[in-house]
Design a protein around this motif. Sequence first.
Motif, short mmCIF file in Angstrom:
data_model
loop_
_atom_site.label_atom_id
_atom_site.label_comp_id
_atom_site.label_asym_id
_atom_site.label_seq_id
_atom_site.Cartn_x
_atom_site.Cartn_y
_atom_site.Cartn_z
N PRO A 126 0.86 -1.18 0.00
CA PRO A 126 0.00 0.00 0.00
C PRO A 126 0.90 1.23 0.00
CG PRO A 126 0.18 -0.86 2.22
CD PRO A 126 0.93 -1.82 1.33
N PRO A 127 0.35 2.43 -0.20
CA PRO A 127 1.19 3.63 -0.18
C PRO A 127 1.93 3.76 1.15
CG PRO A 127 -0.97 4.14 -1.10
CD PRO A 127 -1.05 2.73 -0.56
N GLY A 128 3.19 4.15 1.08
CA GLY A 128 4.01 4.29 2.28
C GLY A 128 5.48 4.16 1.95
N LEU A 129 6.32 4.28 2.98
CA LEU A 129 7.76 4.25 2.78
C LEU A 129 8.34 2.84 2.81
CD1 LEU A 129 8.89 7.32 4.94
CD2 LEU A 129 8.09 7.24 2.57
N GLU A 130 7.56 1.85 3.25
CA GLU A 130 8.06 0.47 3.29
C GLU A 130 8.49 -0.01 1.90
OE1 GLU A 130 5.43 1.08 6.82
OE2 GLU A 130 5.27 1.49 4.67
N PHE A 131 7.81 0.45 0.88
CA PHE A 131 8.18 0.07 -0.49
C PHE A 131 9.64 0.40 -0.76
CE2 PHE A 131 9.04 1.02 -4.88
CZ PHE A 131 8.35 0.08 -5.62
N LEU A 132 10.09 1.57 -0.33
CA LEU A 132 11.47 2.01 -0.61
C LEU A 132 12.48 1.15 0.12
CD1 LEU A 132 10.64 5.78 -0.51
CD2 LEU A 132 11.44 4.54 -2.52
N VAL A 133 12.18 0.77 1.36
CA VAL A 133 13.06 -0.14 2.09
C VAL A 133 13.15 -1.47 1.34
CG1 VAL A 133 13.36 -1.45 4.24
CG2 VAL A 133 12.59 0.94 4.31
N CYS A 179 12.02 14.03 -0.82
CA CYS A 179 10.85 13.63 -1.60
C CYS A 179 9.69 13.40 -0.64
CB CYS A 179 11.13 12.36 -2.40
SG CYS A 179 9.76 11.85 -3.48
N VAL A 180 8.64 14.20 -0.80
CA VAL A 180 7.44 14.09 0.03
C VAL A 180 6.41 13.28 -0.75
CG1 VAL A 180 5.62 15.36 1.24
CG2 VAL A 180 7.93 16.33 1.06
N LEU A 181 5.93 12.20 -0.13
CA LEU A 181 5.01 11.29 -0.80
C LEU A 181 3.62 11.36 -0.19
CD1 LEU A 181 7.44 8.22 -0.85
CD2 LEU A 181 6.91 9.71 -2.78
N MET A 182 2.62 11.19 -1.03
CA MET A 182 1.24 11.09 -0.56
C MET A 182 0.55 9.97 -1.32
SD MET A 182 -0.16 14.70 -2.16
CE MET A 182 -1.84 14.48 -1.57
N ALA A 183 -0.50 9.41 -0.75
CA ALA A 183 -1.18 8.28 -1.36
C ALA A 183 -1.96 8.73 -2.60
CB ALA A 183 -2.13 7.63 -0.37
N PRO A 184 -1.95 7.93 -3.66
CA PRO A 184 -2.73 8.29 -4.86
C PRO A 184 -4.21 8.53 -4.55
CG PRO A 184 -1.23 6.48 -5.35
CD PRO A 184 -1.16 6.71 -3.87
N ASN A 185 -4.80 7.68 -3.71
CA ASN A 185 -6.22 7.86 -3.39
C ASN A 185 -6.47 9.17 -2.66
OD1 ASN A 185 -7.09 5.54 -4.61
ND2 ASN A 185 -7.08 4.31 -2.74
N ALA A 186 -5.50 9.58 -1.83
CA ALA A 186 -5.63 10.85 -1.14
C ALA A 186 -5.64 12.00 -2.13
CB ALA A 186 -4.48 11.02 -0.15
N PHE A 187 -4.81 11.89 -3.17
CA PHE A 187 -4.82 12.92 -4.22
C PHE A 187 -6.15 12.91 -4.97
CE2 PHE A 187 -4.36 13.78 -8.76
CZ PHE A 187 -4.00 15.12 -8.72
N MET A 188 -6.63 11.72 -5.34
CA MET A 188 -7.86 11.65 -6.11
C MET A 188 -9.04 12.25 -5.34
SD MET A 188 -6.88 10.35 -8.96
CE MET A 188 -8.43 9.91 -9.75
N GLN A 189 -9.04 12.05 -4.02
CA GLN A 189 -10.15 12.56 -3.20
C GLN A 189 -9.99 14.04 -2.89
OE1 GLN A 189 -10.19 9.94 0.18
NE2 GLN A 189 -10.65 8.14 -1.06
#
Length: 590
Positions: free
Chosen positions: A86-93, A246-256
Amino acid sequence: MQRVLPLKGLRPPGIVTDMETFSSLVTLLAHRAQSQPDDRAYLFLSDRGTEEAALTFRELQDAAQALAARLTRMAKPGDRAILVFPPGLEFLVAFFGCLIAGVIAVPMMVPRRQSARDSSAGIMANCEPVVALTSPAFAIRSDLRARFASERLQWLSVELTQIGDGAADLPPPAPEAIAFLQFTSGSTSDPKGVAVSHANLLANLEMIRISLGNTRQSTYVNWVPLYHDMGLILNALQALYVGALCVLMAPNAFMQRPLNWLRAIHHYRAEVGCSPNFGFDLCVSRYRADQMEGIDLSSWKVALNGAEPVHAETIRRFSETFAGHGFNPNATFPAYGMAEATLLIAGGRRGADHVTRAVSRSGLQAHAVRAPVDESDIQTLVGCGRALTGERIAIVDPDDCVRLPSGQVGEIWVDGPNVARFYWRNTEASKTNLNAQIAGEGDGASWLRTGDLGFLDEAGELFITGRIKDLVIVRGINHYPQDIEHTVQALHPALRENCGAVFSVTDDEGEEILVVVQEIERTERNRIDPVEMTGLIREGVAEQHELFARHIVLIRQGNLPKTTSGKIQRSFTRRLWLEGRLDAMTAEAD
């Protein structure tokens, strides 16, 4: 620290840079952890815009090394690991943990619980992963495990603070080693796994740095998902490359709440914010003056628009809407790229503004670039920049593979150190698409065939006109589906912008006939008369394009097939229509 020169020749005279030269992303991360250990590398914002998680460069390296130590006990170098987060920083690790361990990362979109349209089965069959990396919350999802069922697949939960038996002590990968498999969007065909090497990545990251003019002060705010190459390479990895936040936000948060993207750009004084064209449209449609009070966008230097066709009208509306909030129209930055070229293929220069060109609509139908004969013949195209430093772009006849002169539309071909040279386990497509030869040139160069149509003007500016496989050919005349879709969506507010698909099919007599599939806004679907709307569309298409839309299908909001980057999947929509599997709002009126 091991260093090589994979980017030799990429920096022309006159370009001043303090960038180091690295052999891999692993050595790049190690350098950042050593030279900027306490600088924040990544932030993740909650749906409300508050800081939810953060990683410094040192914390990212420590967590990735600890994960790599665990990975080496489950997989060997060259094995594949799917990344399902899901969206978050764990992907980068997880991504950097794979790079350190020599395991080939395969970023994937998280399948929807009830969706049968995702490409996960095809990706799994092609790459045959041995490890699935995911977040602690997703690790317990039974439906996710069922979707990725495999006897060989081992699941590993990833946290921002990894607990293990110490860091992995492994040699850094060679420049030619595969860093990850980027599966193509599948807008016109089944997804293919592009084998992206460390050298490809570093070459393209340097090209991006030069084009965008990025420095350590070039803070990013990104909502594009990290499993997509725009989110991962253009945003997350480019920020790491120059040592920026780099500041990240969830795609769904942007869509809403799309305006939260702009608020974050204001709050963090970001210089770079990237989005597909529809994202800029969404910001305009959701604009409310009271919600933007006090927001200053003057720090925004690169508003990159890519991943789908760029519309001049979108640029105009966005610039006008947000001019009062300090947005500089010169920050507008149309660009062009694709996974096979790692990411970016063409772009402009920071602060140079965009280029438009009015051409003849009827001329494009004959693959010629000429002046419009009158106002009704005007087609306005947006330039997507020029070839990047160290790269070549050619316009080639797709049938006989001969280079075409400026002023003619043909297939866009690309050559450079950023171009991947093979698809994973697809020898035929690798030879045809990634190692093509221009007839009669004999220089031994291997070219990427993009499958996109376009032309170069006299100054080298690239203009995209469409996809070869998406062309609608009726009575021998070429029609670009996006032009017809734009016409349809301008006819009535109930017709959703960027949410229609036009294609042709062959009838029983062997004639090509036109099909229009169009989403209806959720708030309008009970207010419209489908028969009247069908007539309006048919009349508009006939008037603007001299085409008869035999079949018009109105569908509910959210039902049009799209890729992960928002590209319309016209071929897939066509197949669903032929199979009677489109969820139409009402019986089709012919």
